[in-house]
Write an enzyme that holds these catalytic residues in place. Structure first.
Site, PDB file in Angstrom:
ATOM      1  N   THR A 218       0.866  -1.190   0.000  1.00 50.38           N
ATOM      2  CA  THR A 218       0.000   0.000   0.000  1.00 50.38           C
ATOM      3  C   THR A 218       0.903   1.241   0.000  1.00 50.38           C
ATOM      4  O   THR A 218       1.986   1.211   0.576  1.00 50.38           O
ATOM      5  CB  THR A 218      -0.853  -0.004   1.286  1.00 50.38           C
ATOM      6  OG1 THR A 218      -1.788  -1.053   1.184  1.00 50.38           O
ATOM      7  CG2 THR A 218      -1.582   1.314   1.509  1.00 50.38           C
ATOM      8  N   ARG A 246     -14.706  -6.513  -0.100  1.00 51.12           N
ATOM      9  CA  ARG A 246     -14.150  -5.996   1.164  1.00 51.12           C
ATOM     10  C   ARG A 246     -13.456  -4.647   0.933  1.00 51.12           C
ATOM     11  O   ARG A 246     -12.777  -4.426  -0.068  1.00 51.12           O
ATOM     12  CB  ARG A 246     -13.155  -7.028   1.695  1.00 51.12           C
ATOM     13  CG  ARG A 246     -12.369  -6.582   2.931  1.00 51.12           C
ATOM     14  CD  ARG A 246     -11.020  -6.025   2.555  1.00 51.12           C
ATOM     15  NE  ARG A 246     -10.194  -5.783   3.730  1.00 51.12           N
ATOM     16  CZ  ARG A 246      -9.079  -5.053   3.714  1.00 51.12           C
ATOM     17  NH1 ARG A 246      -8.666  -4.500   2.600  1.00 51.12           N
ATOM     18  NH2 ARG A 246      -8.392  -4.863   4.808  1.00 51.12           N
ATOM     19  N   GLY A 248     -10.939  -1.776   2.910  1.00 45.69           N
ATOM     20  CA  GLY A 248     -10.047  -1.655   4.067  1.00 45.69           C
ATOM     21  C   GLY A 248     -10.097  -0.292   4.724  1.00 45.69           C
ATOM     22  O   GLY A 248     -11.062   0.469   4.558  1.00 45.69           O
ATOM     23  N   ASP A 249      -9.056   0.013   5.457  1.00 48.79           N
ATOM     24  CA  ASP A 249      -8.985   1.275   6.210  1.00 48.79           C
ATOM     25  C   ASP A 249      -8.557   2.459   5.341  1.00 48.79           C
ATOM     26  O   ASP A 249      -8.869   3.608   5.654  1.00 48.79           O
ATOM     27  CB  ASP A 249      -7.990   1.130   7.363  1.00 48.79           C
ATOM     28  CG  ASP A 249      -6.588   0.804   6.841  1.00 48.79           C
ATOM     29  OD1 ASP A 249      -6.464  -0.057   5.931  1.00 48.79           O
ATOM     30  OD2 ASP A 249      -5.615   1.409   7.319  1.00 48.79           O
ATOM     31  N   THR A 269      -0.730   1.917   7.083  1.00 47.04           N
ATOM     32  CA  THR A 269      -0.648   0.717   6.261  1.00 47.04           C
ATOM     33  C   THR A 269      -0.551  -0.512   7.150  1.00 47.04           C
ATOM     34  O   THR A 269       0.073  -0.461   8.210  1.00 47.04           O
ATOM     35  CB  THR A 269       0.554   0.765   5.294  1.00 47.04           C
ATOM     36  OG1 THR A 269       0.656  -0.505   4.643  1.00 47.04           O
ATOM     37  CG2 THR A 269       1.867   1.063   6.008  1.00 47.04           C
ATOM     38  N   GLY A 272      -5.953  -3.785   7.503  1.00 45.70           N
ATOM     39  CA  GLY A 272      -6.923  -2.701   7.577  1.00 45.70           C
ATOM     40  C   GLY A 272      -7.996  -2.838   8.637  1.00 45.70           C
ATOM     41  O   GLY A 272      -8.377  -1.854   9.274  1.00 45.70           O
TER      42      GLY A 272
HETATM   43  N1  ASP Z   1      -4.381  -1.217   4.887  1.00 49.10           N
HETATM   44  C1  ASP Z   1      -4.580  -1.858   3.627  1.00 49.10           C
HETATM   45  C2  ASP Z   1      -5.914  -2.565   3.660  1.00 49.10           C
HETATM   46  O1  ASP Z   1      -6.208  -3.198   4.650  1.00 49.10           O
HETATM   47  C3  ASP Z   1      -3.533  -2.825   3.255  1.00 49.10           C
HETATM   48  C4  ASP Z   1      -2.130  -2.420   3.585  1.00 49.10           C
HETATM   49  O2  ASP Z   1      -1.870  -1.300   3.971  1.00 49.10           O
HETATM   50  O3  ASP Z   1      -1.219  -3.235   3.432  1.00 49.10           O
HETATM   51  O4  ASP Z   1      -6.612  -2.548   2.692  1.00 49.10           O
END
Ligand code: ASP
Length: 350
Positions: A218, A246, A248-249, A269, A272
């Site tokens: 990410t 799905r 994520g954050d 990162t 998430g």
């Molecule tokens: N935070 C990201 C998610 O969960 C993935 C990542 O940062 O590696 O989508």
């Protein structure tokens, strides 16, 4: 006209011109106001269980070179007095266009073998924000997020609607095949197979996400510009083998991305779901605003304590209103770097 009236009129005329002149000079002063010197920019290219033996020295160098290019792109904008929000977008676009990172071109595959991307951007001066989720054809999701912020009345839009909006805004739309990379495809097959074995062993319902999956890559950027304004952005392909659309954050303001001129700009990162549960990015800002913590204390509290307490993994990059940068993570590595006001680049992986 009586001499008294003439006197009064002349005083009024004098007062009027004086006030107009002082208005002019204050406008001019604002325009000529020297640009501040303490500007800076930081990026990440994902956190995870990155180990030396999984990355050859050549690969490490490739990551470092790409991160340096991204840092310099953002710096060029800041150095000439540009806005932090534009610098954030420019840096992130460089990483989105590279197959090295899990964002844009290098996005991971979902369980169904698709690429679904999320991105968000936030302006610390106005608290305006924009985000897109689950998009499949927008070449640079970070630019779509910025358009949502600037040209729509919404904060977060998703899927086909977001793609339609991006098209209307004149952004580059590509065929889904643009996002195919051999490397990420192999990763999906590997993870999908091992998830099947794991779920047979441990979980008869089958888990949506296997926490051991590699998800690093990410990208994110935080910046302070020469006008004293902060901005943050994050862009991702999410987690490999994700199901059910799905999200994520990263595109959630306050979870993976946040910026507020009063405190700091944050891009997270990692896994998430855990960042969403602890509302990571806004919590860092809140700890500074309401508890008076320094940027390093606040970020460490969230990553090393709160995230670790719920067995979450990942990291964050944070810059405060004075340009102080901190980059804590609780994984073995995080691709990260920063550039100072003199243009000196620092990039690290472990
Ligand atoms: N935070 C990201 C998610 O969960 C993935 C990542 O940062 O590696 O989508």
């Amino acid at each position: 006209m009586k001499p008294g009236t003439i006197f009064l009129v002349s005083i009024l005329i004098l007062l009027y011109f004086n006030s107009a002149r002082s208005q002019d000079t204050s406008d001019m002063k604002r325009k000529l106001e020297p640009l501040r010197n303490n500007f800076a920019l930081a990026i990440h290219g994902g956190a995870g269980n990155i180990i030396h033996r999984n990355l050859t020295p050549e690969q490490q160098q490739q990551y470092k070179d790409k991160m340096s290019e991204a840092l310099r792109a953002g710096y060029a904008i800041l150095d000439t007095g540009g806005k932090s929000i534009d610098a954030v977008e420019a840096s992130i676009r460089i990483m989105e266009d590279s197959p090295l990172f899990n964002a844009g071109k290098g996005s991971v595959f979902t369980y169904e073998g698709k690429n679904e991307m999320d991105a968000a951007i936030m302006d610390g001066k106005t608290l305006k924000a924009g985000a897109v989720a689950g998009v499949r054809t927008i070449k640079n999701p970070i630019s779509a997020a910025k358009k949502v912020m600037q040209k729509s009345k919404f904060v977060l839009i998703s899927g086909k609607g977001a793609e339609q909006f991006a098209k209307e805004q004149g952004l580059e739309i590509v065929d889904t095949s643009y996002f195919f990379t051999e490397e990420r495809w192999k990763q999906l097959i590997q993870v999908r197979d091992s998830a099947k074995t794991d779920s047979l062993k441990n979980d008869s319902t089958g888990s949506i996400i296997n926490k051991r999956e590699d998800h690093y890559g990410t990208v994110g950027c935080v910046a302070l510009d020469r006008h004293g304004n902060l901005a943050a952005g994050t862009s991702t392909g999410g987690i490999v083998n994700k199901k059910y659309n799905r999200i994520g954050d990263s595109p959630l303001i306050g979870a993976g991305t946040y910026a507020n001129n009063k405190t700091c700009a944050v891009s997270c990162t990692g896994h998430g779901e855990d960042f969403i549960r602890i509302v990571a990015a806004k919590t860092i800002s809140d700890l500074m605003e309401y508890k008076g913590m320094s940027v390093s204390q606040a970020a460490a509290e969230v990553i090393k304590n709160k995230l670790s307490e719920i067995k979450g993994d990942g990291g964050t990059i944070v810059i405060d209103k004075n340009g102080i940068i901190t980059m804590p993570f609780n994984t073995t590595g995080m691709f990260r770097g920063y550039i100072d006001r003199k243009g000196k680049v620092t990039v690290k992986i472990f």
